[in-house]
Design an enzyme around this catalytic site. Structure first.
Site, PDB file in Angstrom:
ATOM      1  N   GLY A  44       0.769  -1.244   0.000  1.00  0.00           N
ATOM      2  CA  GLY A  44       0.000   0.000   0.000  1.00  0.00           C
ATOM      3  C   GLY A  44       0.793   1.283   0.000  1.00  0.00           C
ATOM      4  N   ASP A 103      -4.720   2.983  10.809  1.00  0.00           N
ATOM      5  CA  ASP A 103      -6.109   2.808  11.215  1.00  0.00           C
ATOM      6  C   ASP A 103      -6.126   2.188  12.612  1.00  0.00           C
ATOM      7  OD1 ASP A 103      -8.859   2.438  11.342  1.00  0.00           O
ATOM      8  OD2 ASP A 103      -8.996   1.182   9.572  1.00  0.00           O
TER       9      ASP A 103
END
Length: 181
Positions: A44, A103
């Protein structure tokens, strides 16, 4: 042009590049006279790390680590799997772990713990997106570009089931794409 599966574009390519330029300038200032090793968390963070590197003006090295806790889900499983480890000695290095999104913090917490046992001089975290509402551990980014809303985001490296990474912007994925899967 917006992908048909994206509900809304949150951050344009121009806005992302501007923010990564500013982050690179700050990192360059903070890491002057240090032994900077950029650790890109695959897959990512590749796009953000590549753009960030263009804006870092101090000498640095780069290495890669691949960790996963999502699989094909939209939330972390809590189980972090290291798929590819760093290939060099970290003793005396000033690590900057580059992630796409912070997150729950579970993956980065495990990475920081694992890497700290290899004797780096320091460890800091850069993330393109910070989503503090999702945090399950006490962990904060030292550098970030944007606060992320409580939505499933794709683009600019972020994926769903290995798709959408190539979008040049960050957007909210339509729920119809991943619900009932």
């Amino acid at each position: 042009m917006k992908n048909k599966d994206v509900e809304q574009v949150l951050f344009s390519e121009a806005k992302i590049r501007k923010s990564l330029k500013e982050a690179g300038e700050k990192i360059s200032s903070d890491y002057r006279d240090k032994n900077l090793l950029i650790v890109c968390v695959l897959k990512g963070a590749v796009m953000a790390t590549a753009e960030l590197l263009k804006n870092i003006t101090v000498p640095c090295s780069i290495d890669f680590i691949q960790a996963s806790s999502y699989g094909e889900k939209t939330s972390s499983s809590g189980k972090v799997v290291i798929k590819k480890d760093i290939g060099q000695d970290l003793s005396g290095c000033d690590l900057l772990i580059c992630e796409d999104i912070l997150d729950s913090g579970l993956t980065l917490s495990k990475l920081c713990d694992m890497l700290s046992r290899r004797n780096p001089r320091s460890i800091k975290i850069f993330t393109m997106l910070d989503k503090p509402e999702g945090r399950k551990v006490d962990l904060k980014a030292d550098y970030f570009c944007f606060k992320a809303p409580d939505a499933f985001l794709v683009g600019y490296g972020l994926d769903y089931a290995e798709k959408y990474r190539n979008l040049p912007y960050i957007g909210i994925l339509k729920k119809s794409v991943y619900e009932n899967k």
